[in-house]
Each structure stands twice: as C-alpha cells, then as structure tokens.
Design a protein around this motif. Structure first.
Motif, PDB file in Angstrom:
ATOM      1  N   THR A 246      -8.239  -3.590   8.240  1.00 59.59           N
ATOM      2  CA  THR A 246      -9.600  -3.265   8.704  1.00 59.59           C
ATOM      3  C   THR A 246      -9.713  -1.875   9.312  1.00 59.59           C
ATOM      4  O   THR A 246     -10.790  -1.291   9.339  1.00 59.59           O
ATOM      5  CB  THR A 246     -10.071  -4.289   9.760  1.00 59.59           C
ATOM      6  OG1 THR A 246      -9.140  -4.290  10.856  1.00 59.59           O
ATOM      7  CG2 THR A 246     -10.144  -5.687   9.166  1.00 59.59           C
ATOM      8  N   ARG A 247      -8.594  -1.330   9.824  1.00 62.92           N
ATOM      9  CA  ARG A 247      -8.642  -0.020  10.495  1.00 62.92           C
ATOM     10  C   ARG A 247      -7.492   0.855   9.969  1.00 62.92           C
ATOM     11  O   ARG A 247      -7.638   1.486   8.952  1.00 62.92           O
ATOM     12  CB  ARG A 247      -8.573  -0.222  12.013  1.00 62.92           C
ATOM     13  CG  ARG A 247      -9.688  -1.113  12.549  1.00 62.92           C
ATOM     14  CD  ARG A 247      -9.692  -1.236  14.048  1.00 62.92           C
ATOM     15  NE  ARG A 247      -8.441  -1.684  14.639  1.00 62.92           N
ATOM     16  CZ  ARG A 247      -8.052  -2.952  14.742  1.00 62.92           C
ATOM     17  NH1 ARG A 247      -8.811  -3.927  14.267  1.00 62.92           N
ATOM     18  NH2 ARG A 247      -6.903  -3.275  15.329  1.00 62.92           N
ATOM     19  N   ALA A 248      -6.371   0.875  10.683  1.00 63.82           N
ATOM     20  CA  ALA A 248      -5.222   1.661  10.215  1.00 63.82           C
ATOM     21  C   ALA A 248      -3.957   1.262  10.954  1.00 63.82           C
ATOM     22  O   ALA A 248      -4.008   0.841  12.116  1.00 63.82           O
ATOM     23  CB  ALA A 248      -5.476   3.150  10.405  1.00 63.82           C
ATOM     24  N   GLY A 249      -2.835   1.414  10.267  1.00 65.58           N
ATOM     25  CA  GLY A 249      -1.528   1.134  10.855  1.00 65.58           C
ATOM     26  C   GLY A 249      -0.570   2.274  10.576  1.00 65.58           C
ATOM     27  O   GLY A 249      -0.689   2.984   9.568  1.00 65.58           O
ATOM     28  N   LEU A 250       0.395   2.448  11.480  1.00 65.92           N
ATOM     29  CA  LEU A 250       1.370   3.533  11.396  1.00 65.92           C
ATOM     30  C   LEU A 250       2.768   2.934  11.247  1.00 65.92           C
ATOM     31  O   LEU A 250       3.168   2.095  12.055  1.00 65.92           O
ATOM     32  CB  LEU A 250       1.273   4.368  12.679  1.00 65.92           C
ATOM     33  CG  LEU A 250       1.987   5.711  12.754  1.00 65.92           C
ATOM     34  CD1 LEU A 250       1.500   6.661  11.662  1.00 65.92           C
ATOM     35  CD2 LEU A 250       1.768   6.332  14.137  1.00 65.92           C
TER      36      LEU A 250
ATOM     37  N   ALA B  47      -4.601  10.948  17.017  1.00 69.11           N
ATOM     38  CA  ALA B  47      -5.746  11.093  16.106  1.00 69.11           C
ATOM     39  C   ALA B  47      -6.375   9.745  15.765  1.00 69.11           C
ATOM     40  O   ALA B  47      -7.564   9.663  15.460  1.00 69.11           O
ATOM     41  CB  ALA B  47      -5.311  11.796  14.831  1.00 69.11           C
ATOM     42  N   GLY B  48      -5.568   8.694  15.807  1.00 67.06           N
ATOM     43  CA  GLY B  48      -6.064   7.370  15.429  1.00 67.06           C
ATOM     44  C   GLY B  48      -6.552   6.513  16.578  1.00 67.06           C
ATOM     45  O   GLY B  48      -7.042   5.399  16.372  1.00 67.06           O
ATOM     46  N   GLU B  49      -6.429   7.039  17.805  1.00 68.80           N
ATOM     47  CA  GLU B  49      -6.777   6.232  18.983  1.00 68.80           C
ATOM     48  C   GLU B  49      -8.210   5.718  18.951  1.00 68.80           C
ATOM     49  O   GLU B  49      -8.467   4.555  19.245  1.00 68.80           O
ATOM     50  CB  GLU B  49      -6.570   7.068  20.263  1.00 68.80           C
ATOM     51  CG  GLU B  49      -5.215   6.835  20.899  1.00 68.80           C
ATOM     52  CD  GLU B  49      -4.914   7.826  22.025  1.00 68.80           C
ATOM     53  OE1 GLU B  49      -3.815   7.729  22.572  1.00 68.80           O
ATOM     54  OE2 GLU B  49      -5.771   8.688  22.326  1.00 68.80           O
ATOM     55  N   GLY B  50      -9.131   6.577  18.550  1.00 75.61           N
ATOM     56  CA  GLY B  50     -10.544   6.201  18.575  1.00 75.61           C
ATOM     57  C   GLY B  50     -10.961   5.228  17.486  1.00 75.61           C
ATOM     58  O   GLY B  50     -12.048   4.640  17.554  1.00 75.61           O
ATOM     59  N   VAL B  51     -10.100   5.044  16.457  1.00 78.05           N
ATOM     60  CA  VAL B  51     -10.490   4.175  15.332  1.00 78.05           C
ATOM     61  C   VAL B  51      -9.570   2.960  15.191  1.00 78.05           C
ATOM     62  O   VAL B  51      -9.600   2.261  14.184  1.00 78.05           O
ATOM     63  CB  VAL B  51     -10.542   4.963  13.999  1.00 78.05           C
ATOM     64  CG1 VAL B  51     -11.699   5.949  14.008  1.00 78.05           C
ATOM     65  CG2 VAL B  51      -9.235   5.680  13.709  1.00 78.05           C
ATOM     66  N   GLY B  52      -8.768   2.704  16.213  1.00 79.75           N
ATOM     67  CA  GLY B  52      -7.999   1.442  16.218  1.00 79.75           C
ATOM     68  C   GLY B  52      -6.682   1.469  15.488  1.00 79.75           C
ATOM     69  O   GLY B  52      -6.165   0.417  15.102  1.00 79.75           O
TER      70      GLY B  52
ATOM     71  N   GLU C 226      -3.707  -1.235   0.619  1.00 80.70           N
ATOM     72  CA  GLU C 226      -4.795  -0.430   1.168  1.00 80.70           C
ATOM     73  C   GLU C 226      -4.641   1.027   0.734  1.00 80.70           C
ATOM     74  O   GLU C 226      -3.576   1.440   0.282  1.00 80.70           O
ATOM     75  CB  GLU C 226      -4.799  -0.493   2.697  1.00 80.70           C
ATOM     76  CG  GLU C 226      -5.050  -1.871   3.269  1.00 80.70           C
ATOM     77  CD  GLU C 226      -6.387  -2.479   2.884  1.00 80.70           C
ATOM     78  OE1 GLU C 226      -7.341  -1.722   2.600  1.00 80.70           O
ATOM     79  OE2 GLU C 226      -6.474  -3.717   2.848  1.00 80.70           O
ATOM     80  N   ASP C 227      -5.713   1.805   0.923  1.00 77.90           N
ATOM     81  CA  ASP C 227      -5.595   3.247   0.774  1.00 77.90           C
ATOM     82  C   ASP C 227      -4.691   3.743   1.900  1.00 77.90           C
ATOM     83  O   ASP C 227      -4.647   3.146   2.980  1.00 77.90           O
ATOM     84  CB  ASP C 227      -6.975   3.894   0.880  1.00 77.90           C
ATOM     85  CG  ASP C 227      -6.978   5.375   0.490  1.00 77.90           C
ATOM     86  OD1 ASP C 227      -5.967   5.848  -0.074  1.00 77.90           O
ATOM     87  OD2 ASP C 227      -7.994   6.043   0.760  1.00 77.90           O
TER      88      ASP C 227
ATOM     89  N   GLU D   4      -9.136   3.502   7.577  1.00 78.67           N
ATOM     90  CA  GLU D   4      -9.398   4.665   8.444  1.00 78.67           C
ATOM     91  C   GLU D   4      -8.374   5.788   8.229  1.00 78.67           C
ATOM     92  O   GLU D   4      -8.492   6.866   8.833  1.00 78.67           O
ATOM     93  CB  GLU D   4      -9.370   4.246   9.926  1.00 78.67           C
ATOM     94  CG  GLU D   4     -10.445   3.253  10.332  1.00 78.67           C
ATOM     95  CD  GLU D   4     -11.838   3.865  10.402  1.00 78.67           C
ATOM     96  OE1 GLU D   4     -11.972   5.100  10.265  1.00 78.67           O
ATOM     97  OE2 GLU D   4     -12.800   3.095  10.592  1.00 78.67           O
ATOM     98  N   SER D   5      -7.348   5.551   7.380  1.00 82.93           N
ATOM     99  CA  SER D   5      -6.270   6.542   7.265  1.00 82.93           C
ATOM    100  C   SER D   5      -6.722   7.902   6.719  1.00 82.93           C
ATOM    101  O   SER D   5      -6.251   8.934   7.209  1.00 82.93           O
ATOM    102  CB  SER D   5      -5.094   5.977   6.461  1.00 82.93           C
ATOM    103  OG  SER D   5      -5.480   5.553   5.181  1.00 82.93           O
ATOM    104  N   PRO D   6      -7.641   7.971   5.730  1.00 84.75           N
ATOM    105  CA  PRO D   6      -8.060   9.309   5.275  1.00 84.75           C
ATOM    106  C   PRO D   6      -8.694  10.139   6.389  1.00 84.75           C
ATOM    107  O   PRO D   6      -8.403  11.330   6.529  1.00 84.75           O
ATOM    108  CB  PRO D   6      -9.054   9.013   4.150  1.00 84.75           C
ATOM    109  CG  PRO D   6      -8.697   7.644   3.670  1.00 84.75           C
ATOM    110  CD  PRO D   6      -8.258   6.909   4.898  1.00 84.75           C
ATOM    111  N   GLY D   7      -9.527   9.503   7.196  1.00 84.59           N
ATOM    112  CA  GLY D   7     -10.183  10.213   8.294  1.00 84.59           C
ATOM    113  C   GLY D   7      -9.192  10.691   9.338  1.00 84.59           C
ATOM    114  O   GLY D   7      -9.307  11.813   9.855  1.00 84.59           O
TER     115      GLY D   7
END
Length: 372
Positions: free
Chosen positions: A46-50, A218-223, A196-197, A155-158
């Motif tokens: 749903t958002r992004a993972g690292l 960079a990813g803090e605001g989008v989860g 996912e993308d 959310e990874s492209p953003g």
C-alpha cells in the motif's frame, strides 16, 4: 573465517539499531523482520518498504565475446538484450536441471552483470567460470563490490524521485541505468521480487548506510518502513514468483516449473542443456507430469513446504511454499500437482496437515496482481 561464521552486510549495524530479528540466510546474517511481518507486507502493498538485499551474488562478465558466452552458458537469448535493459533467465545443467534463476543486466556493449541467488552464488560463479573456456570473456566475482538496497511499493517512485535526477519515468520495468541517488553513485534498476513497482539500487558497500538513511528520511512522510526477509517471502508468494530450493531445483527443468518461456531454442549457437531441454519441452507439451499451481485454503491452517497435496485419498502433489496471505486474508500455497488436478477450480483437493486433509481451492497463479 570459519565455515560457520556468518557474513554481515554493510547495513548490519543499522539493522541492529532498528531492533531487527536476525536470521542465518545462505550464510549471511540477515534481518527477518523489524516488527510485525504483516505490517511490513502491507506497507509494501500500500505504501513502500525498504530492503537490504546485499546477500545477492553479483558476477560481472566482460569481453568481446561476453554476449556469445552468456548465450552459451545460459538458456536465454542474452545477446538480444539492449544496453540498459535486464532479463530474467536461468542457468541449467547439461541434463536440463535448474542450477539457479538469474537476472542479467547489460551495462554496456561488452559488459553484463549477472545476479544470482545468495544460496547459489558460488555454484553459478563456478559454472560460469568453467563455461567461459574458449570465449574471449572474463568472469569476475563482484559479490564484495556491491551492496544492494531495494525500495518497493506504490510510493517508491516518488521517494526515489526526491533523491535523484535520473529519468525514472523513462526507466521501464526490467531496465537499469547509472545515476546518482542522494549523492551516491548507483545502478538504478526497475526490478523486484514483491509484485509491486519498485527499484533495486546497486551501490558500493561504503555508501550503503548513507543511502539507506536518505531513503528512510525521504519515505517518512509516505509510510515507508524497513522490511525483512519474512515479508519478502509472503510478497513473492502472493505474486506467484518462484524461490530456488522450493519451486526450482536441479531435479526440475524450466519446463517442469512452467517457465519454459525462458528457454530460447532459436538463438544462435549451442547452449548448455539444449538437447535435454528440447526433450523436456516435448514431454511437457505431450504429457506434463506435474504442474505448478496456486492453492487457497478454505480454513485457517497454514500449509508448509513438503506437505502432501491429496485428492480422493491419494497423494497427487506436494506443497513447495506456503504462508498466510495478508492480502487475501487466507493461507495460500504453491504446489506441484498431477496435471489431472491442475485446472483452476478443481474440486476435492486438500493438503495433508498433520494427518488432517484440509480443503483447498486450486487457482491460477499469481494470487495477487497489482493494478497498473
């Protein structure tokens, strides 16, 4: 270094500072999870993972005959891959058995990077080195030259765009381009193992911590959350992606695994395993022994690799991977089953879970496909 001593990635201290549960994976000490694997899985969907994937095996192939050599050594048509593109392929034994599945990136006209699974990196390196005899091509072990960080999810492209001026919009799936991310030189690849993308970033090990921290901020605001190997497994299972040692092995050919499309008989020159694979293709077309299918539980009990698949009191197959699916909300499995029971919707199929035949529905793979 003793044979029992685990290898550590350049991000080892970061994982420990984040409270990761660590595990031995193919001789590497890797993060299994940081908190809840279900939450990590859902974040990627749903958002992004690292992810830290620095355990993967990078092998560089260079030389005037690099393309011809890889066409000989692997089952795919690597010579036809354009510079800046990547291809999923396999390396097989002479008898057609799968040694490993690979991604090959063409970095330049006469330079390729072969990425092998961590558990098979040495086997692949040895096989490529042996097969290079007679070709003007050099095989180089670059496992220590790279750290690999993946950012996956919608959310990874953003997230990545905020850290690079590389042309991400122009970067197709299964392509890679050199660029700078957060001031760090990287090979930016639009590949992944989650359904996912997302992107995989190959960098020097000494730059890994800086890049990880920049992506985290960079990813803090989008989860964005850090993710371990446990959710990587449930993500790839939902996406119907094979795992070596489960769906793929030396006792199976690509045709047995339903992946015959990766074998290119029409490419120039001979390749290792060609004759055996031609026979396997014919066998699979006429009378497939077993077929890889998806199974979805009607109950709550989770199937595991090695459990028998049954129908009418007879064993008709075996589970290769199984787990609770956070996305479907039910246990799922991949299994090889007799062709007679492989059609989606086949009734009366169960999995023997500790003596009880739990009912399962046969479905087509993958279980999950992202909305483009």
């Amino acid at each position: 270094m003793s044979s029992t001593e685990l290898r550590h990635t350049a991000l080892d201290a970061v994982h420990r500072s984040l409270g990761a549960t660590m595990t031995d994976f193919a001789g590497w000490d890797m993060p299994l999870r940081y908190g809840s694997e279900r939450d990590e899985h859902t974040a990627v969907r749903t958002r992004a993972g690292l992810f830290d994937l620095s355990h993967m095996g990078e092998i560089t192939v260079t030389g005037a005959e690099a393309a011809a050599f890889l066409n000989h050594a692997l089952v795919g048509d690597i010579a036809s891959v354009g510079v800046g593109r990547a291809r999923y392929t396999m390396i097989c034994q002479a008898d057609g058995g799968i040694l490993d599945d690979l991604i090959v990136y063409r970095l330049a006209e006469t330079e390729y990077m072969v990425v092998a699974n961590a558990s098979n990196a040495q086997v692949v390196l040895d096989a490529l080195t042996e097969r290079a005899a007679g070709f003007a091509a050099e095989v180089r072990d670059d496992r220590d030259a790279y750290a690999l960080i993946a950012v996956q999810g919608p959310e990874s492209p953003g997230i990545l765009k905020s850290l690079t001026d590389a042309d991400l919009d122009g970067l197709k799936y299964y392509a890679g381009l050199p660029g700078t991310v957060a001031g760090v030189p990287a090979l930016i690849a639009r590949t992944g193992y989650t359904g996912e993308d997302g992107f995989e970033l190959f960098v020097k090990p000494e730059h890994a911590v800086r890049l990880w921290q920049a992506l985290t901020e960079a990813g803090e605001g989008v989860g964005l959350v850090p993710c371990g190997l446990s959710c990587r497994d449930t993500l790839r299972l939902e996406a119907g992606m094979p795992l070596y040692g489960h769906e793929l092995s030396t006792s199976l050919t690509p045709f047995d695994a339903g992946l015959g499309r990766v074998v290119k008989f029409d490419k120039e020159g001979d390749f290792v395993g060609r004759a055996a694979l031609a026979e396997a293709a014919e066998r699979a077309a006429q009378n497939p022994p077993r077929v890889l299918v998806g199974l979805v539980a009607e109950g709550r009990r989770v199937p595991r690799a090695g459990y028998a698949v049954v129908a009418g009191g007879e064993v008709i197959g075996e589970v290769t991977s199984g787990a609770p699916s956070p996305t479907l909300g039910k246990p799922i499995a991949m299994a090889y089953v007799d062709a007679a029971h492989a059609a989606p919707g086949t009734e009366g199929v169960g999995v023997d879970i500790r003596g009880t035949h739990e009912p399962y529905q046969v479905v087509a793979l993958p279980f999950y496909k992202r909305q483009k």
